[in-house]
Scaffold this motif. Structure first.
Motif, PDB file in Angstrom:
ATOM      1  N   LYS A 216       0.833  -1.192   0.000  1.00 14.90           N
ATOM      2  CA  LYS A 216       0.000   0.000   0.000  1.00 14.90           C
ATOM      3  C   LYS A 216       0.873   1.249   0.000  1.00 14.90           C
ATOM      4  O   LYS A 216       1.973   1.258   0.561  1.00 14.90           O
ATOM      5  N   ALA A 217       0.372   2.303  -0.624  1.00 14.35           N
ATOM      6  CA  ALA A 217       1.129   3.545  -0.741  1.00 14.35           C
ATOM      7  C   ALA A 217       1.545   4.079   0.629  1.00 14.35           C
ATOM      8  O   ALA A 217       2.660   4.568   0.807  1.00 14.35           O
ATOM      9  N   THR A 218       0.666   3.960   1.615  1.00 15.16           N
ATOM     10  CA  THR A 218       0.987   4.449   2.965  1.00 15.16           C
ATOM     11  C   THR A 218       2.101   3.615   3.597  1.00 15.16           C
ATOM     12  O   THR A 218       2.957   4.149   4.304  1.00 15.16           O
ATOM     13  N   ASP A 219       2.104   2.306   3.324  1.00 12.60           N
ATOM     14  CA  ASP A 219       3.156   1.433   3.855  1.00 12.60           C
ATOM     15  C   ASP A 219       4.492   1.716   3.171  1.00 12.60           C
ATOM     16  O   ASP A 219       5.548   1.697   3.813  1.00 12.60           O
ATOM     17  N   LEU A 220       4.463   1.964   1.862  1.00 15.90           N
ATOM     18  CA  LEU A 220       5.689   2.259   1.125  1.00 15.90           C
ATOM     19  C   LEU A 220       6.306   3.555   1.644  1.00 15.90           C
ATOM     20  O   LEU A 220       7.528   3.652   1.839  1.00 15.90           O
ATOM     21  N   LYS A 221       5.459   4.535   1.902  1.00 16.94           N
ATOM     22  CA  LYS A 221       5.938   5.802   2.470  1.00 16.94           C
ATOM     23  C   LYS A 221       6.569   5.562   3.838  1.00 16.94           C
ATOM     24  O   LYS A 221       7.621   6.129   4.160  1.00 16.94           O
ATOM     25  N   ALA A 222       5.957   4.686   4.635  1.00 13.94           N
ATOM     26  CA  ALA A 222       6.486   4.364   5.965  1.00 13.94           C
ATOM     27  C   ALA A 222       7.851   3.686   5.871  1.00 13.94           C
ATOM     28  O   ALA A 222       8.740   3.926   6.705  1.00 13.94           O
ATOM     29  N   LEU A 223       8.055   2.854   4.845  1.00 15.77           N
ATOM     30  CA  LEU A 223       9.335   2.165   4.676  1.00 15.77           C
ATOM     31  C   LEU A 223      10.456   3.163   4.389  1.00 15.77           C
ATOM     32  O   LEU A 223      11.563   3.052   4.934  1.00 15.77           O
ATOM     33  N   TYR A 224      10.179   4.133   3.532  1.00 18.39           N
ATOM     34  CA  TYR A 224      11.196   5.150   3.236  1.00 18.39           C
ATOM     35  C   TYR A 224      11.440   6.049   4.447  1.00 18.39           C
ATOM     36  O   TYR A 224      12.570   6.495   4.687  1.00 18.39           O
ATOM     37  N   ILE A 246       7.258   4.043  15.351  1.00 13.45           N
ATOM     38  CA  ILE A 246       7.582   5.406  14.909  1.00 13.45           C
ATOM     39  C   ILE A 246       6.976   5.704  13.542  1.00 13.45           C
ATOM     40  O   ILE A 246       6.435   6.792  13.308  1.00 13.45           O
ATOM     41  N   VAL A 247       7.064   4.718  12.626  1.00 14.68           N
ATOM     42  CA  VAL A 247       6.569   4.965  11.257  1.00 14.68           C
ATOM     43  C   VAL A 247       5.140   4.469  11.046  1.00 14.68           C
ATOM     44  O   VAL A 247       4.573   4.654   9.966  1.00 14.68           O
ATOM     45  N   GLY A 248       4.583   3.822  12.061  1.00 10.45           N
ATOM     46  CA  GLY A 248       3.168   3.482  12.005  1.00 10.45           C
ATOM     47  C   GLY A 248       2.794   2.200  11.293  1.00 10.45           C
ATOM     48  O   GLY A 248       1.709   2.110  10.690  1.00 10.45           O
ATOM     49  N   VAL A 249       3.686   1.188  11.327  1.00  7.29           N
ATOM     50  CA  VAL A 249       3.336  -0.131  10.790  1.00  7.29           C
ATOM     51  C   VAL A 249       3.716  -1.181  11.831  1.00  7.29           C
ATOM     52  O   VAL A 249       4.466  -0.896  12.768  1.00  7.29           O
ATOM     53  N   ASN A 250       3.221  -2.410  11.665  1.00  4.97           N
ATOM     54  CA  ASN A 250       3.623  -3.440  12.621  1.00  4.97           C
ATOM     55  C   ASN A 250       5.006  -3.974  12.274  1.00  4.97           C
ATOM     56  O   ASN A 250       5.458  -3.868  11.125  1.00  4.97           O
ATOM     57  N   ASP A 251       5.700  -4.527  13.260  1.00  2.00           N
ATOM     58  CA  ASP A 251       7.106  -4.919  13.076  1.00  2.00           C
ATOM     59  C   ASP A 251       7.282  -6.040  12.066  1.00  2.00           C
ATOM     60  O   ASP A 251       8.273  -6.072  11.324  1.00  2.00           O
ATOM     61  N   TYR A 252       6.325  -6.963  11.984  1.00  2.00           N
ATOM     62  CA  TYR A 252       6.434  -8.057  11.004  1.00  2.00           C
ATOM     63  C   TYR A 252       6.390  -7.493   9.582  1.00  2.00           C
ATOM     64  O   TYR A 252       7.209  -7.852   8.728  1.00  2.00           O
ATOM     65  N   LYS A 259      12.915  -5.389   3.486  1.00  2.00           N
ATOM     66  CA  LYS A 259      13.861  -6.193   2.700  1.00  2.00           C
ATOM     67  C   LYS A 259      13.421  -6.278   1.244  1.00  2.00           C
ATOM     68  O   LYS A 259      14.257  -6.314   0.333  1.00  2.00           O
ATOM     69  N   MET A 260      12.121  -6.279   0.998  1.00  2.00           N
ATOM     70  CA  MET A 260      11.613  -6.318  -0.365  1.00  2.00           C
ATOM     71  C   MET A 260      12.014  -5.057  -1.134  1.00  2.00           C
ATOM     72  O   MET A 260      12.410  -5.115  -2.292  1.00  2.00           O
ATOM     73  N   VAL A 261      11.945  -3.916  -0.456  1.00  2.00           N
ATOM     74  CA  VAL A 261      12.225  -2.632  -1.107  1.00  2.00           C
ATOM     75  C   VAL A 261      13.719  -2.330  -1.153  1.00  2.00           C
ATOM     76  O   VAL A 261      14.238  -1.870  -2.168  1.00  2.00           O
ATOM     77  N   PHE A 262      14.448  -2.608  -0.046  1.00  2.00           N
ATOM     78  CA  PHE A 262      15.854  -2.215   0.048  1.00  2.00           C
ATOM     79  C   PHE A 262      16.834  -3.388  -0.090  1.00  2.00           C
ATOM     80  O   PHE A 262      18.042  -3.202   0.030  1.00  2.00           O
ATOM     81  N   SER A 263      16.317  -4.577  -0.319  1.00  2.00           N
ATOM     82  CA  SER A 263      17.137  -5.778  -0.533  1.00  2.00           C
ATOM     83  C   SER A 263      18.024  -6.150   0.639  1.00  2.00           C
ATOM     84  O   SER A 263      19.012  -6.860   0.480  1.00  2.00           O
ATOM     85  N   ARG A 264      17.704  -5.671   1.805  1.00  2.00           N
ATOM     86  CA  ARG A 264      18.419  -6.063   3.020  1.00  2.00           C
ATOM     87  C   ARG A 264      17.546  -5.735   4.221  1.00  2.00           C
ATOM     88  O   ARG A 264      16.678  -4.856   4.160  1.00  2.00           O
ATOM     89  N   ALA A 265      17.786  -6.465   5.291  1.00  2.00           N
ATOM     90  CA  ALA A 265      17.029  -6.229   6.516  1.00  2.00           C
ATOM     91  C   ALA A 265      17.407  -4.881   7.109  1.00  2.00           C
ATOM     92  O   ALA A 265      18.491  -4.346   6.821  1.00  2.00           O
ATOM     93  N   PRO A 266      16.550  -4.296   7.958  1.00  4.27           N
ATOM     94  CA  PRO A 266      16.848  -2.980   8.532  1.00  4.27           C
ATOM     95  C   PRO A 266      18.212  -2.899   9.212  1.00  4.27           C
ATOM     96  O   PRO A 266      18.923  -1.907   9.053  1.00  4.27           O
ATOM     97  N   PHE A 267      18.612  -3.949   9.966  1.00  7.40           N
ATOM     98  CA  PHE A 267      19.896  -3.889  10.671  1.00  7.40           C
ATOM     99  C   PHE A 267      21.067  -3.883   9.696  1.00  7.40           C
ATOM    100  O   PHE A 267      22.049  -3.163   9.881  1.00  7.40           O
TER     101      PHE A 267
END
Length: 328
Positions: A216-224, A246-252, A259-267
């Motif tokens: 969803k567009a709101t989730d994609l915005k939250a990822l960035y 902080i960004v308003g989505v669940n941790d899962y 990882k789907m968007v940035f090809s790596r886990a947050p850490f």
């Protein structure tokens, strides 16, 4: 073309003259087979760019460069299309019309550049980048074969399309790197492989963005927003659960879609940011290694030194000494 480092040092074109002897001493397998090779000036770092030119106006450039610090190259671009493949390091491309696109390690960028000034910015440390360029006409004909007829102009109008390098593309790039044929045969095979790769990218672009359409567009915005938050808070980053709040989505969802968007886990993304920032601080400031480690969020110097050496091939202390000795 001229170059400038982040601190506005400007380097003349003469420093990018052909320096075949220096390149031959670099030990790269491309030294003997490429049509031309350009050594990186010692004041910028080590390494070289190797080029292959083809009769249909397409060209392949292989950059194996190790920069002392984050470095910019400014050039006037002709009207070109193609793709950048970042295998090590990080590259940002800026044009007046489109702004800046950042291509991290293990990502590629389809580009459709109008005739204008371009700036290419490389991260400190090792950068291994392949670029394949072709004319607008050749790219348009490829798009027409693999995309709906009405999508040719709309795709080109996007200027830059950044995608993660998947296993199929990685395998094709490895075939280029691993080619052991004699020079003339190798050059022809590499061109054929790169043309095959470009057609693969056009289909991959479509399927990848179809998969992102499930976000969803709101989730994609939250990822960035999450990626930006990690960059600005690397000294004291939140946990995944805290970041998700902080960004308003669940941790899962954050872990899965990041990882789907940035090809790596947050850490892993955070680690890359920290090490690039650390290399820049070591090169440009008088901070001690311990101070740099603390500045980018490492509590233990040993952990910092281990990760830094894995990425840059030197310990932080050796890296700082190397930078200092080359600047005197």
């Amino acid at each position: 073309m001229h170059t400038e480092q982040v601190e506005n040092s400007v380097f003349s074109t003469s420093e990018w003259a052909l320096q075949s002897q220096q390149v031959l001493e670099s030990g790269s397998r491309w030294s003997q087979d490429s049509d031309y090779c350009i050594a990186l000036p010692e004041k910028l770092g080590k390494g070289a760019s190797f080029g292959f030119n083809y009769n249909d106006d397409s060209a392949l450039q292989i950059n194996e460069l190790n920069f002392k610090q984050q470095t910019k190259f400014a050039a006037d671009s002709t009207k070109l299309c193609g793709a950048f493949f970042v295998l090590e390091g990080r590259v940002s491309i800026t044009t007046p019309a489109t702004g800046t696109v950042m291509i991290p390690k293990d990502h590629l960028c389809l580009f459709f550049i109008e005739q204008s000034a371009c700036t290419f910015e490389y991260s400190a440390g090792e950068n291994k980048v392949m670029s394949f360029t072709m004319s607008h006409g050749l790219m348009s004909s490829l798009i027409a074969q693999y995309q709906p007829a009405n999508s040719v102009s709309s795709l080109i109008e996007k200027n830059f399309i950044c995608l993660p390098i998947n296993s199929a593309i990685k395998n094709m790039l490895n075939q280029v790197y691993d080619c052991q044929l004699p020079a003339k045969s190798m050059k022809l095979l590499v061109q054929a492989k790169m043309m095959e790769l470009m057609t693969e990218l056009l289909e991959y672009n479509q399927t990848y963005h179809n998969s992102l359409a499930t976000i969803k567009a709101t989730d994609l915005k939250a990822l960035y927003q999450a990626a930006k938050y990690l960059e600005t808070n690397m000294q004291s980053p939140p946990s995944i659960v805290e970041l998700a709040k902080i960004v308003g989505v669940n941790d899962y969802k954050l872990k899965q879609q990041f990882k789907m968007v940035f090809s790596r886990a947050p850490f892993a993304y955070l680690t890359e940011l920290r090490l690039n920032r650390a290399a820049s601080l070591l090169a440009r400031t008088e901070l001690s290694v311990m101070q740099v480690a603390q500045e980018v969020g490492y509590k233990h110097a040993g952990h910092f030194a281990k990760n830094f050496k894995l990425k840059f091939g030197r310990t932080p202390k050796a890296y700082k000494t190397w930078i200092s000795s080359n600047n005197t």
